[in-house]
Write a protein that holds these residues in place. Structure first.
Motif, PDB file in Angstrom:
ATOM      1  N   ALA A   1      17.568 -11.423 -13.964  1.00  0.00           N
ATOM      2  CA  ALA A   1      17.344 -11.065 -12.565  1.00  0.00           C
ATOM      3  C   ALA A   1      15.980 -11.545 -12.087  1.00  0.00           C
TER       4      ALA A   1
ATOM      5  N   ASP B   1      19.069 -12.526  -6.078  1.00  0.00           N
ATOM      6  CA  ASP B   1      20.072 -13.209  -6.893  1.00  0.00           C
ATOM      7  C   ASP B   1      21.444 -13.203  -6.232  1.00  0.00           C
TER       8      ASP B   1
ATOM      9  N   HIS C   1      22.614  -8.904  -8.906  1.00  0.00           N
ATOM     10  CA  HIS C   1      22.661  -9.383 -10.293  1.00  0.00           C
ATOM     11  C   HIS C   1      23.395  -8.344 -11.141  1.00  0.00           C
TER      12      HIS C   1
ATOM     13  N   THR D   1      25.602 -16.553 -12.310  1.00  0.00           N
ATOM     14  CA  THR D   1      24.623 -15.607 -11.755  1.00  0.00           C
ATOM     15  C   THR D   1      23.296 -16.348 -11.705  1.00  0.00           C
TER      16      THR D   1
END
Length: 361
Positions: A274, A278, A331, A356
């Motif tokens: 993270a 994000d 995230h 991600t």
């Protein structure tokens, strides 16, 4: 009393030398970090760390430098420092002079090792095969919408998204020999560029043939072979192929932007941690029954997760089924995002996390 020009230049020279000393000090520290990473077996490139560095500097910036300038300067500094360890091999839609190359430079910095490819398919192949460590592919345009081929290829490869960047796209009409539009018989460009400029072309070159090619840079290269042909491409392509700009900024949308995804194999770089800003990208499908799409959105509302993109593509099953491409804010390390993803997966017939990654500038 105001300083003279000579005194100001002397002061700038002194600051430049101080900057040089500091940059070399930073590079030496980056080398030490690289040694530790090699010992641990961890990756050289960490997009979430670089995003945090740039965001922190932008927040602390007192001016007069603008935030965008800070991002560009530090991208190049970090790129040069990474190259001391090992320059990243980056595939993009070529040849040189394309917007994809420009996006790759914007994300990785100019110290990367460039691998131009003849098609988006080849960018995916080169990255999946390990010829390139990373690939940069267009995924969405503010005028024409999603780049369908890129979305389709995500289904068929093991690659995932680890970053994104976007460009304000300025299309120029380029030709050999003269900076005028008279006598142009053929206009060559990528289909997306032709679509993004169709209003201008209808008005100014209604009789000219519009010929689709693999990339805008390829169109510029071909335009350099014939005096009555023109390409639609960037100023960088004009310089690359020795062309004149017959018309500037011919795109129909003045704020035309293209978003690019940075892709790689999971073993090259795992999902970034993270960064604070994000995005999670998914491909999902649900059973073809009444209310199925509504049910798919319920977990997001229940857990307070915002959706920033929702696109559908035919599943090509012959049963009128669709895949849905979704971007979510957040995230999976955040409990509400993790809970929403878990609930969503439970109701989907197909579920794949595309990546991600930190949100691009």
């Amino acid at each position: 009393m105001p300083k003279t020009l000579s005194e100001l230049r002397t002061s700038i020279d002194q600051v430049d030398r101080e900057l040089l000393a500091l940059l070399n000090r930073r590079a030496a520290l980056a080398n030490e970090v690289g040694e530790l990473k090699r010992h641990e077996g961890s990756p050289v490139f960490r997009p979430e760390r670089e995003a945090q560095v740039i965001n922190g500097l932008q927040a602390a910036n007192p001016g007069p430098l603008k935030e965008d300038n800070i991002a560009h300067i530090w991208r190049e500094i970090m790129s040069a420092c990474r190259a001391l360890e090992a320059p990243q091999r980056v595939a993009f839609l070529g040849p040189t002079g394309t917007f994809s190359e420009q996006a790759a430079i914007q994300f990785f910095g100019a110290s990367m090792e460039k691998i131009p490819c003849v098609s988006i398919d080849e960018v995916f192949r080169a990255t999946a095969a390990g010829t390139a460590e990373y690939g940069v592919v267009p995924v969405e345009n503010s005028t024409e919408g999603v780049i369908a081929r890129s979305l389709d290829l995500f289904l068929a490869t093991p690659l995932h998204i680890v970053g994104e960047t976007s460009l304000l796209v300025r299309h120029n009409l380029l030709r050999k020999g003269q900076a005028a539009i008279e006598g142009i018989e053929v206009v060559l460009a990528h289909p997306q560029a032709l679509a993004q400029c169709q209003g201008w072309l209808n008005t100014h070159l209604p009789e000219a043939e519009r010929r689709a090619v693999a990339s805008n840079a390829e169109g510029a290269r071909l335009a350099a072979t014939h005096p009555n042909w023109a390409g639609i491409a960037s100023e960088r392509a004009a310089t690359e192929f020795g062309l004149h700009i017959a018309a500037h900024a011919i795109q129909d949308d003045a704020f035309n932007r293209t978003r690019f995804a940075v892709i790689c194999l999971p073993q090259t770089l795992a999902a970034p941690e993270a960064s604070g800003k994000d995005c999670v990208s998914l491909i999902v499908s649900v059973p073809n029954r009444p209310g199925a799409v509504h049910d798919m959105l319920v977990p997001l509302k229940k857990h307070g997760v915002s959706m920033t993109r929702f696109e559908s593509r035919p599943a090509r099953s012959g049963q009128w089924e669709y895949y849905f491409y979704i971007d979510l804010q957040g995230h999976p390390a955040q409990p509400n995002v993790a809970a929403a993803l878990k609930d969503l997966q439970a109701i989907c017939a197909f579920y794949k996390v595309l990546g991600t990654y930190p949100v691009g500038e």
